[in-house]
Design an enzyme around this catalytic site. Structure first.
Site, PDB file in Angstrom:
ATOM      1  N   HIS A 153      71.974  17.933  -1.100  1.00  0.00           N
ATOM      2  CA  HIS A 153      70.651  17.568  -1.640  1.00  0.00           C
ATOM      3  C   HIS A 153      70.590  17.775  -3.155  1.00  0.00           C
ATOM      4  O   HIS A 153      69.536  18.098  -3.707  1.00  0.00           O
ATOM      5  CB  HIS A 153      69.542  18.367  -0.953  1.00  0.00           C
ATOM      6  CG  HIS A 153      69.416  18.108   0.513  1.00  0.00           C
ATOM      7  ND1 HIS A 153      68.733  17.033   1.034  1.00  0.00           N
ATOM      8  CD2 HIS A 153      69.916  18.781   1.580  1.00  0.00           C
ATOM      9  CE1 HIS A 153      68.807  17.055   2.356  1.00  0.00           C
ATOM     10  NE2 HIS A 153      69.525  18.098   2.713  1.00  0.00           N
ATOM     11  N   ASN A 206      64.027  16.058   6.814  1.00  0.00           N
ATOM     12  CA  ASN A 206      64.803  14.883   6.425  1.00  0.00           C
ATOM     13  C   ASN A 206      64.059  13.626   6.831  1.00  0.00           C
ATOM     14  O   ASN A 206      63.027  13.686   7.506  1.00  0.00           O
ATOM     15  CB  ASN A 206      66.183  14.895   7.096  1.00  0.00           C
ATOM     16  CG  ASN A 206      67.093  15.989   6.577  1.00  0.00           C
ATOM     17  OD1 ASN A 206      67.043  16.353   5.409  1.00  0.00           O
ATOM     18  ND2 ASN A 206      67.931  16.520   7.457  1.00  0.00           N
ATOM     19  N   HIS A 235      62.866  26.999   1.562  1.00  0.00           N
ATOM     20  CA  HIS A 235      63.474  27.926   2.519  1.00  0.00           C
ATOM     21  C   HIS A 235      62.783  27.744   3.862  1.00  0.00           C
ATOM     22  O   HIS A 235      61.554  27.876   3.957  1.00  0.00           O
ATOM     23  CB  HIS A 235      63.315  29.358   2.009  1.00  0.00           C
ATOM     24  CG  HIS A 235      63.986  30.398   2.844  1.00  0.00           C
ATOM     25  ND1 HIS A 235      64.958  30.119   3.780  1.00  0.00           N
ATOM     26  CD2 HIS A 235      63.813  31.762   2.890  1.00  0.00           C
ATOM     27  CE1 HIS A 235      65.358  31.239   4.348  1.00  0.00           C
ATOM     28  NE2 HIS A 235      64.675  32.243   3.831  1.00  0.00           N
TER      29      HIS A 235
END
Length: 697
Positions: A70, A143, A334
């Site tokens: 990413h 995603n 996170h």
């Protein structure tokens, strides 16, 4: 309503005024920064030049490690607003009050390539959202695919090593067409479901604004009574789900490698704000084992036909970052950043991510104080006993341990009635064992479901993608092994792929034939037909009917489209009546892959044949091949008809428009009426027209 994140941002800006003279890091004013201090005009540089040393040292150290995956991304700020209270299934404060807007920062990204790779590669796209809630930061790290390649996080290093550039030559950049990935895929059938998504057009989105997002994992909602509910998160774009086609994606990499990044930035700057709806699939805890797959398996979806989506709110992105590095590059997501009312499950991939993300930020951002970086800073008060470390920006007072009496017991633990975070109480027991549950073993049914849910044109694009990717694999045994795995999904798919890559088709065998899930097809995710933000190219040159071109631009712009006049050269063109028409872009600098539709007004690219120019001809031909809307008016209609197959009907006389498979024509030479603009907008809103016959040439 005040935006707490904006207030925090404004306060930070106040400490960093843009005006005033240049200074060193110590605030010493500088009046010259073009020449080093030297002994004489041609003498050596002197080490006492502290400004030179500081400037060069800072430059030498200004890069930080890029993300392993990413790395290539773009971000924006906005807000999330719930439709109604979700107290029935979660106590999360930001999901209670429909009048409350929670600030967010969203980062979109590709996975495989480094920061310098292109936007339009075939790849998974990251869709990570940071909610700055009143109870702390919540990160929904997802995603644009609802599934992942592996089931257990212990395989994550192996998968990433396989998908990244090959270690001996660091090729290919930002692509998956190479031996190591497909070797891994052919040996790990659990990857097949995500591979099917990767080979579909979902892997080359038209824009971030037209891309779905998924939380991938099964999480838990927990309400005020302590009752848990399994939840899957879905972001659905207001504009519908649309993609590029592979031919476009490849050309766009050369024409504009920042295609998706630029699109997001430009539309927000123009005040056309992207919007998504957040939907959830809710499964009561008692129904955990009611499916023929495991809810904890990140390679599986819950088909919407089994558990429908429940819309719970919307997200709008309305502000671009001020500084890419400070915000988009330093934002730290996170999966374990949760708030009261949202909890984890025992998904083995999720558990690994909960460890890995924090570990990664400690390296990338230089230590444990990365949450003090403005883009990561919560709007909720932060009171901890953590001190020191690299880049500590706070000046703490008092004690730094708990319990204490010298500091008045502060910070005190929350009392039982305070909405603190509490993990869902559940019993967990079992033997220590390295063994996966048999409920994770079915690797073929859902890939088959995906395949059988596609329309014919989507299936053809998937076959073409497999042929391209595997056609670049040098090891023939890897090609053969991959085709053998595909034969367990569908024999027709495997045979079509085998034919294109020079391997023998596999023998027919029993394959799953699950019921299709219509929600998986682009055909059922087109949106409401709006043309908002659709890019329309109008091909013009000297002799064009300027009034006609402006009339169509006005009609389409009124519906939210972005219309640009494209000519062989920059500047202005002279209309048929002498009126000047401003040119937005020169034809040599653009291509049809950057636009959603093309219009040839009467006169087009000159008073003769509007397609006599080779660049214009390629522009229109490619738009036709890619299924895009094409419009022609007046004298341009016969020229377009000469290019198209005879079975495509065009207007021959009169002022009524004729629309046939996205080709909209009107023979009337004067300014078009509302009928043409309406028919052309409808063709643009359909995005693609794949039922067209092939061009004559």
């Amino acid at each position: 309503m005040a935006d707490p994140k904006q207030e925090q941002r404004d306060a930070f800006r106040a400490d960093d005024p843009a005006g005033g003279p240049l200074t060193t890091d110590q605030g010493v004013t500088v009046d010259h920064t073009d020449d080093s201090l030297t002994a004489g005009e041609r003498g050596p540089t002197l080490m006492e030049d502290f400004h030179f040393r500081e400037k060069l040292t800072r430059f030498d150290h200004e890069r930080i490690p890029e993300r392993v995956v990413h790395a290539r991304g773009a971000g924006a700020y906005g807000y999330f607003q719930p439709y109604e209270s979700c107290a029935e299934f979660t106590r999360a404060a930001f999901l209670q009050d429909p009048s409350e807007r929670t600030p967010v920062f969203v980062r979109f990204s590709t996975v495989q390539g480094p920061r310098g790779s292109a936007d339009t590669v075939r790849d998974v796209r990251g869709f990570a959202t940071k909610f700055y809630t009143s109870e702390g930061n919540y990160d929904l790290v997802g995603n644009n695919f609802p599934v992942f390649f592996i089931q257990d996080g212990i395989k994550f290093p192996d998968f990433v090593h396989a998908v990244k550039m090959e270690p001996h030559n660091e090729i290919p950049t930002g692509a998956s067409a190479h031996d190591t990935l497909w070797d891994f895929v052919s040996l790990q059938p659990e990857t097949l479901h995500t591979i099917m998504w990767l080979m579909s057009d979902r892997a080359i989105p038209r824009s971030y604004r037209m891309m779905q997002g998924f939380g991938v994992h099964t999480f838990r909602f927990v309400n005020a009574q302590g009752r848990g509910t399994f939840v899957k998160f879905h972001w659905k774009p207001k504009l519908g789900v649309h993609s590029l086609v592979w031919d476009e994606a490849q050309e766009a990499q050369g024409r504009d490698p920042d295609f998706n990044r630029r699109d997001l930035w430009d539309t927000i700057e123009a005040g056309i704000y992207p919007e998504w709806e957040l939907g959830v699939q809710l499964v009561p805890e008692e129904d955990e084992h009611s499916f023929d797959f495991d809810l904890l398996d990140a390679t599986k979806i819950i088909p919407e036909e089994l558990v429908p989506l429940r819309p719970i709110g919307r997200m709008v992105l309305n502000r671009n970052p001020d500084n890419f590095f400070a915000e988009t590059e330093q934002v730290a997501f996170h999966t374990a950043n949760v708030v009261p009312g949202i909890d984890f499950t025992n998904d083995p991939l999720l558990q690994a991510r909960n460890f890995s993300y924090l570990d990664t930020q400690l390296l990338r951002l230089g230590g444990p104080n990365f949450a003090q970086i403005p883009v990561n800073r919560p709007v909720a008060p932060v009171r901890t006993n953590q001190r020191d470390g690299f880049h500590q920006s706070k000046i703490h007072r008092g004690t730094n341990y708990s319990p204490n009496s010298l500091g008045g017991g502060c910070p005190a633990l929350a009392d039982p009635d305070t909405p603190a975070f509490r993990h869902l109480t559940e019993r967990v027991d079992g033997h220590k064992i390295r063994k996966r549950s048999p409920s994770f073993d079915d690797h073929y049914t859902q890939p088959a479901m995906f395949w059988h849910s596609m329309s014919d044109w989507e299936k053809q694009h998937i076959v073409d993608a497999f042929r391209f990717e595997l056609g670049k694999v040098n090891a023939m045994q890897v090609r053969e092994r991959t085709v053998e795995q595909l034969s367990r999904v569908d024999h027709g798919l495997a045979s079509a792929v085998a034919e294109g890559i020079g391997v023998a088709p596999p023998p027919r065998q029993e394959t799953p034939r699950p019921a299709p899930s219509p929600a998986l097809s682009f055909e059922n995710n087109k949106g409401d037909g709006s043309i908002t933000t659709r890019m329309v190219a109008v091909l013009v040159s000297d002799g064009v009917d300027a009034g006609q071109a402006e009339a169509v631009r006005g009609a389409l712009t009124a519906q939210g489209a972005i219309v640009e006049m494209i000519a062989p050269r920059d500047g202005e063109v002279a209309g048929a009546g002498g009126a000047a028409l401003a040119v937005d872009r020169a034809l040599p600098t653009v291509a049809s892959v950057l636009y959603d539709a093309v219009l040839l007004p009467s006169g087009g690219l000159g008073s003769g044949d509007p397609l006599a120019d080779d660049a214009a001809l390629r522009f229109v031909e490619n738009a036709y091949r890619h299924g895009k809307a094409i419009g022609a008016l007046g004298a341009s209609v016969p020229a377009l008809a000469g290019l198209l197959p005879e079975t495509v009907t065009v207007a021959s006389n009169g002022g009524d428009p004729v629309a046939d498979r996205g080709v909209v024509t009107c023979a009337e030479p004067t300014a078009p009426g509302e009928g043409f603009a309406r028919a052309f907008a409808e063709a643009i809103g359909a995005h693609r027209h794949w039922d067209r016959p092939s061009l004559r040439r």
